[in-house]
Design an enzyme around this catalytic site. Structure first.
Site, PDB file in Angstrom:
ATOM      1  N   SER A 105       0.822  -1.195   0.000  1.00  0.00           N
ATOM      2  CA  SER A 105       0.000   0.000   0.000  1.00  0.00           C
ATOM      3  C   SER A 105       0.869   1.263   0.000  1.00  0.00           C
ATOM      4  CB  SER A 105      -0.950  -0.047   1.192  1.00  0.00           C
ATOM      5  OG  SER A 105      -1.959   0.911   1.078  1.00  0.00           O
ATOM      6  N   ASP A 131      -9.119  -2.837  -7.358  1.00  0.00           N
ATOM      7  CA  ASP A 131      -8.728  -2.110  -6.156  1.00  0.00           C
ATOM      8  C   ASP A 131      -9.150  -0.640  -6.289  1.00  0.00           C
ATOM      9  OD1 ASP A 131      -7.446  -0.890  -4.013  1.00  0.00           O
ATOM     10  OD2 ASP A 131      -5.627  -2.072  -4.219  1.00  0.00           O
ATOM     11  N   HIS A 138      -8.338  -4.476  -1.355  1.00  0.00           N
ATOM     12  CA  HIS A 138      -7.088  -3.725  -1.458  1.00  0.00           C
ATOM     13  C   HIS A 138      -5.885  -4.605  -1.145  1.00  0.00           C
ATOM     14  CE1 HIS A 138      -4.182  -0.588  -1.303  1.00  0.00           C
ATOM     15  NE2 HIS A 138      -4.082  -0.572   0.005  1.00  0.00           N
TER      16      HIS A 138
END
EC number: 3.4.21.-
Length: 721
Positions: free
Chosen positions: A553, A639, A684
């Site tokens: 991330s 995502d 995600h």
């Protein structure tokens, strides 16, 4: 970009996917370490509990000694089966279970003598004392929702147990469905609501159950609804937040006296109190939002306990005021924190307040006596890197678990009557004797000391020749994730060194640590990461040819930036759902999280200073023909937090630069491998994907030219293939 029971800020993690790019599968509500799924290792059993996070506190420090951790003496077999408290029951169950099988399960909550949880594809309940047996009542079959592999994310039971509400999600999507089941001789689904984030029950003056819930649209949570069922069925919007940079979430105080409506962005918050006895009355504002002031509220005995950063220093401190005089001018300072301290969580009891803290990269528990304001500070074992909060309604005990990346959670209970901390006895994990944990600091280029946590095998010889895996995050004031992961354990057992770099931009040392690594100070985090890796090499931990880096991330920003600026420090890199195209993403206000992210990255659309600064470190903007480490990227097709388009653009630009450099380098040059692995689905980060774990490990072993046979054999002990 950026991730059951009661604690005021705990609601943040699960109720708000708005903490940015870093969100994973959530257990109930965690504020910001963000997550620990509910897991059952047949060695241990994690309860689904919310958490405060990103907060910090003063610790009157005290040295840790074995006297602080008194083992619970085993009793005879009869007393074990009849007279044990909840902690001892858990301990006994753990001791009889094998160590090496792990499975992910979902939310669990205790209410009124029952435990509500997921069994197979069903929402079920069983009597508390039969929770681990096959004697349960099926309340709802999740297959009726016709979702692909649904799981229960969180559960709430109405006060008088007429209804139970459960939020259902799937592994490959962040969308959710809230079901409400009427509890009767024949349980039946009363209704369902789409796209629910946080939700809580209260009871009104007429003993009618009222469900409050927040509605999420495009990852934004701005609307609050309240609903009743049965003969007086209704569903109405209660509140709408107009500022698109804020989001809302609900938290029920531990004593259930107030439902708090929390409105916040990354730096500012505002809280309204909904009377848990009169939920139809207008809510009471505690303090109107003030830019830069964060606060969170808990209640006990007609007093509000407020965790806030108001005043100097601008770190979190605990204040309190009368519930009928909640405005900021009435807040009295109750407890302050020491430098370099972060509050991980807080739990409120009848006569005690328990603070879970991290100070200078070590864990503490502070127990405050509310009758006499006494403070008992316990320094926890040095192997521990993270807390896992346990569901708890017992006023006599405060149970929790400690874990590390290579050690499964271990139970501890603080017993208020004895004033002592007890640890789980029985089987001792062998990793405690075969591995070593070190905490050292690296000096960044501006002189700032950056903490690191290092794990390696105790009997390793010549650490300079061992492979090294470095972890980094450094954003949103979030701690680097250090929960137990079986694949990390396998790597250490196979001779790897693990190093966790707690760089600026994260929250390990409090709010200022985050402030020193965001906006136009983001390059501090990059300098910290570089200093950490160089420090490791200089201290004899591996060398560049055996050094790998892992990030997910928003951690992809610093990892990608280091690949551009100092590629010679690394041999291979694994990135998962990485944020790599900062500039273009932050200039696209049509993306769901851009407005909420301005406080972290800046506004390049309207501020030229921010735009130019982002250009200096943005991974996608600084690719050039040079030698790069091999890079394996895992991305997710749908995502919403980190759009696939930005990752694909980065990968294509990187491959072009590698090809150009290969051509310039001439014959004999071995170019790096650049791999983009696009997984289906819209989640995600899928933390527990066996396919992802094995692909990343295979990549690292192959790039370093190491034999992975033993590692994968060991991994099979932990993961069900």
């Amino acid at each position: 970009m950026q991730q059951t029971t009661k604690l005021f800020l705990r609601a943040l993690k699960c109720s708000i996917p708005h903490l940015g790019k870093c969100m994973q599968k959530q257990s109930y509500c965690n504020f910001a370490d963000r997550y620990y799924n509910r897991i059952r290792l047949k060695k241990y059993h994690l309860q689904n509990k919310s958490k405060i996070s990103d907060l910090a506190r003063h610790i009157p420090s005290r040295s840790f000694s074995c006297k602080d951790l008194l083992p619970i003496k085993p009793e005879n077999e009869k007393s074990l089966s009849e007279n044990m408290d909840a902690f001892e029951k858990v301990r006994t169950r753990l001791e009889t279970q094998p160590q090496e099988e792990y499975e992910i399960i979902n939310a669990e909550i205790k209410h009124g003598g029952f435990v509500y949880y997921q069994e197979g594809c069903c929402l079920v309940r069983s009597k508390d004392e039969e929770a681990d047996s096959d004697n349960y009542e099926v309340l709802f079959n999740l297959e009726e929702l016709k979702l692909d592999q649904p799981f229960i994310d969180s559960i709430r039971v109405a006060p008088d147990e007429k209804y139970v509400a459960a939020k259902i999600r799937t592994e490959d999507s962040e969308t959710s469905t809230l079901i409400v089941v009427k509890l009767s001789d024949q349980p039946v689904m009363e209704t369902s609501f789409p796209n629910v984030s946080s939700f809580e029950w209260v009871k009104d003056e007429e003993d009618e159950d009222v469900l409050f819930y927040t509605f999420q649209r495009n990852l934004r949570c701005h609307d609050v609804y309240r609903a009743t069922f049965g003969e007086n069925r209704r569903n109405e919007r209660f509140y709408t937040e107009k500022d698109p940079s804020y989001f809302v979430f609900l938290y029920l105080t531990k004593d259930s006296r107030f439902l708090t409506l929390n409105i916040m962005n990354k730096t500012t918050s505002e809280v309204w109190l909904i009377d848990g006895l009169s939920p139809w009355d207008p809510p009471l504002l505690i303090q109107k939002r003030i830019h830069g002031v964060l606060y969170y509220v808990e209640h006990r005995d007609d007093e509000l306990y407020i965790l806030t950063n108001v005043g100097e220093p601008t770190e979190f401190k605990l204040m309190r005021t009368a519930a009928d005089a909640p405005a900021i001018m009435n807040w009295d300072l109750f407890f302050t924190m020491k430098r370099n301290t972060k509050v991980i969580d807080l739990d409120m009891f009848k006569d005690h307040c328990v603070l879970f803290l991290k100070h200078s990269n070590l864990l503490y528990v502070n127990v405050i006596g509310l009758a006499d304001d006494s403070v008992r500070s316990l320094k926890l074992p040095p192997w521990a890197c993270g807390f896992i909060m346990d569901t708890n309604s017992d006023p006599k005990n405060c149970p929790f678990q400690l874990c590390s990346p290579i050690r499964p959670p271990k139970y501890y209970t603080y017993k208020f009557a004895e004033g002592k901390l007890f640890e789980e006895t029985g089987h001792e994990d062998p990793i405690t004797k075969t591995s070593r944990v070190l905490r050292i600091e690296a000096k960044s280029k501006d002189g700032k000391l950056v903490p690191m946590t290092i794990f390696h095998k105790m009997d390793s010889e010549d650490l300079q020749k061992k492979p090294l895996l470095v972890h980094v995050y450094g954003a949103y004031g979030m701690d680097l994730k250090m929960n137990f992961r079986p694949e990390r354990r396998v790597l250490v057992d196979d001779g790897w060194i693990l190093a966790y770099c707690h760089v600026r931009g994260g929250g390990e040392l409090g709010l200022q640590w985050h402030a020193d690594g965001r906006l136009t100070k983001k390059l501090n985090g990059l300098a910290d990461l570089e200093a950490c890796i160089k420090m490791l090499h200089s201290q004899g931990f591996s060398h560049p040819g055996l050094t790998t880096l892992s990030a997910f991330s928003a951690g992809g920003v610093l990892a990608g930036a280091l690949c551009n600026s100092k590629p010679e420090l690394l041999r291979a890199v694994t990135l998962e759902a990485p944020f790599l195209d900062v500039l273009n993403t932050m200039m696209d206000t049509t993306l769901p999280l851009t407005l909420e992210e301005l406080e972290e990255w800046g506004n390049p659309s309207s501020d030229e200073k921010h735009k130019n600064y982002i250009k200096r470190y943005c991974p996608c903007q600084n690719i050039k023909p040079q030698h790069y480490p091999s890079i394996h990227i895992t991305a997710y097709e749908n995502d919403e937090r980190v759009p696939l388009k930005g990752i694909v653009n980065y990968t294509e630009k990187l491959k072009e630069a590698v090809a150009e450099h290969t051509k310039e380098a001439g014959e004999g040059y071995q170019p790096p491998n650049i791999i983009l692995d696009v997984q289906p689905g819209g989640n995600h980060v899928i933390e527990d994907s066996h396919k992802k774990i094995t692909a990343q490990m295979k990549f690292l072993y192959e790039e370093l030219g190491l034999d992975s046979t033993n590692a994968f054999e060991d991994l099979k002990k932990y993961l069900k293939f």
